[in-house]
Scaffold this motif. Sequence first.
Motif, PDB file in Angstrom:
ATOM      1  N   VAL A  45       0.854  -1.183   0.000  1.00  0.00           N
ATOM      2  CA  VAL A  45       0.000   0.000   0.000  1.00  0.00           C
ATOM      3  C   VAL A  45       0.894   1.239   0.000  1.00  0.00           C
ATOM      4  O   VAL A  45       1.985   1.218   0.577  1.00  0.00           O
ATOM      5  CB  VAL A  45      -0.840   0.098   1.295  1.00  0.00           C
ATOM      6  CG1 VAL A  45      -2.244   0.558   0.984  1.00  0.00           C
ATOM      7  CG2 VAL A  45      -0.829  -1.171   2.088  1.00  0.00           C
ATOM      8  N   THR A  46       0.423   2.314  -0.597  1.00  0.00           N
ATOM      9  CA  THR A  46       1.159   3.574  -0.532  1.00  0.00           C
ATOM     10  C   THR A  46       0.256   4.652   0.046  1.00  0.00           C
ATOM     11  O   THR A  46      -0.968   4.517   0.046  1.00  0.00           O
ATOM     12  CB  THR A  46       1.634   4.025  -1.925  1.00  0.00           C
ATOM     13  OG1 THR A  46       0.485   4.332  -2.719  1.00  0.00           O
ATOM     14  CG2 THR A  46       2.437   2.946  -2.603  1.00  0.00           C
ATOM     15  N   GLY A  47       0.873   5.719   0.534  1.00  0.00           N
ATOM     16  CA  GLY A  47       0.096   6.821   1.090  1.00  0.00           C
ATOM     17  C   GLY A  47       1.012   7.963   1.455  1.00  0.00           C
ATOM     18  O   GLY A  47       2.235   7.877   1.271  1.00  0.00           O
ATOM     19  N   PRO A  48       0.446   9.047   1.980  1.00  0.00           N
ATOM     20  CA  PRO A  48       1.264  10.194   2.389  1.00  0.00           C
ATOM     21  C   PRO A  48       2.092   9.865   3.625  1.00  0.00           C
ATOM     22  O   PRO A  48       1.698   9.043   4.451  1.00  0.00           O
ATOM     23  CB  PRO A  48       0.241  11.292   2.674  1.00  0.00           C
ATOM     24  CG  PRO A  48      -1.049  10.577   2.908  1.00  0.00           C
ATOM     25  CD  PRO A  48      -0.989   9.304   2.134  1.00  0.00           C
ATOM     26  N   ARG A  49       3.243  10.520   3.737  1.00  0.00           N
ATOM     27  CA  ARG A  49       4.139  10.252   4.849  1.00  0.00           C
ATOM     28  C   ARG A  49       3.605  10.835   6.157  1.00  0.00           C
ATOM     29  O   ARG A  49       2.725  11.700   6.150  1.00  0.00           O
ATOM     30  CB  ARG A  49       5.533  10.806   4.515  1.00  0.00           C
ATOM     31  CG  ARG A  49       6.175  10.079   3.339  1.00  0.00           C
ATOM     32  CD  ARG A  49       7.455  10.726   2.884  1.00  0.00           C
ATOM     33  NE  ARG A  49       7.220  12.034   2.300  1.00  0.00           N
ATOM     34  CZ  ARG A  49       8.183  12.810   1.806  1.00  0.00           C
ATOM     35  NH1 ARG A  49       9.428  12.407   1.864  1.00  0.00           N
ATOM     36  NH2 ARG A  49       7.880  13.981   1.287  1.00  0.00           N
ATOM     37  N   ILE A  50       4.174  10.351   7.247  1.00  0.00           N
ATOM     38  CA  ILE A  50       3.659  10.649   8.588  1.00  0.00           C
ATOM     39  C   ILE A  50       4.522  11.713   9.261  1.00  0.00           C
ATOM     40  O   ILE A  50       5.751  11.673   9.179  1.00  0.00           O
ATOM     41  CB  ILE A  50       3.726   9.382   9.472  1.00  0.00           C
ATOM     42  CG1 ILE A  50       2.948   8.231   8.822  1.00  0.00           C
ATOM     43  CG2 ILE A  50       3.204   9.659  10.871  1.00  0.00           C
ATOM     44  CD1 ILE A  50       1.482   8.317   8.962  1.00  0.00           C
ATOM     45  N   GLY A  51       3.866  12.631   9.939  1.00  0.00           N
ATOM     46  CA  GLY A  51       4.591  13.497  10.868  1.00  0.00           C
ATOM     47  C   GLY A  51       5.407  14.593  10.241  1.00  0.00           C
ATOM     48  O   GLY A  51       6.286  15.159  10.892  1.00  0.00           O
ATOM     49  N   ILE A  52       5.173  14.908   8.962  1.00  0.00           N
ATOM     50  CA  ILE A  52       5.926  15.981   8.313  1.00  0.00           C
ATOM     51  C   ILE A  52       4.963  17.102   7.922  1.00  0.00           C
ATOM     52  O   ILE A  52       3.748  16.897   7.821  1.00  0.00           O
ATOM     53  CB  ILE A  52       6.680  15.481   7.067  1.00  0.00           C
ATOM     54  CG1 ILE A  52       5.708  14.873   6.061  1.00  0.00           C
ATOM     55  CG2 ILE A  52       7.751  14.494   7.457  1.00  0.00           C
ATOM     56  CD1 ILE A  52       6.362  14.525   4.739  1.00  0.00           C
ATOM     57  N   THR A  53       5.512  18.291   7.739  1.00  0.00           N
ATOM     58  CA  THR A  53       4.685  19.423   7.317  1.00  0.00           C
ATOM     59  C   THR A  53       5.005  19.813   5.882  1.00  0.00           C
ATOM     60  O   THR A  53       4.124  20.209   5.131  1.00  0.00           O
ATOM     61  CB  THR A  53       4.922  20.626   8.249  1.00  0.00           C
ATOM     62  OG1 THR A  53       6.326  20.899   8.308  1.00  0.00           O
ATOM     63  CG2 THR A  53       4.403  20.339   9.646  1.00  0.00           C
TER      64      THR A  53
END
Length: 205
Positions: A174-182
């Motif tokens: 699965v792919t998706g947006p990264r975590i914890g970044i702005t």
Amino acid sequence: MARPRVPAAPDPAAARLGPLLTRRFFARSVHAVAPELIGATLLFEGVGGVIVEVEAYHHTDPAAHSYGGQTPRNAVMFGPPGFAYVYRSYGIHWCVNVVCEAEGSASAVLIRALEPTHGVDAMRARRGLDDARLLCSGPGKLTHALGITIAANGLPLDLAPFAIHRRRAEPDIVTGPRIGITKAADYPWRFGLRGSKFLSKPFPR
DNA sequence: GTCATGATGATCT
DNA sequence: GATCATCATGACA
């Protein structure tokens, strides 16, 4: 709902390790290497498990530590591929990356979660937890469980204490947006093993 | 289950 | 002085 706390048993299939990944494996685009690390087994001093979640950081990416140029902290990212880049996160945790592409390209893959398979008791002792799902379900958690610190920064990934074994089967990714970044938060450069119970967070559906 | 918050230190402005 | 590629805990639903 309070689920009964049942530590997940290690997957016997995950214990069948593929050949060791050599430096050549990492000398390719981070976008090729990152999804291929899903299903591989990361060990540090014989302790570790199956990689179930990673994120790619490219040097042209505003969220990458290397984006602003070389500094003492990120120097390993600017070196050759196949080495570990370890940094301190929020003053408390360690996070581990694998350097990819070519010397100077300053691109790396952040290891975000493992399914524990090797040395689970050692991990439980370090983390003070029983539930295997919580031992390595985040970048700071897994370095704690494996005993990875700044002392591992710059070490080659194909020699002890590190070992990364190629996956045996093609996983469902699965792919998706990264975590914890702005910055660059919309880039879909987070990769995970679909349906895994060992992710740091579920993937948006 | 969700959400807010403090811890803690290197890096950068 | 602000910003983090985070985590554990505690309030509340």
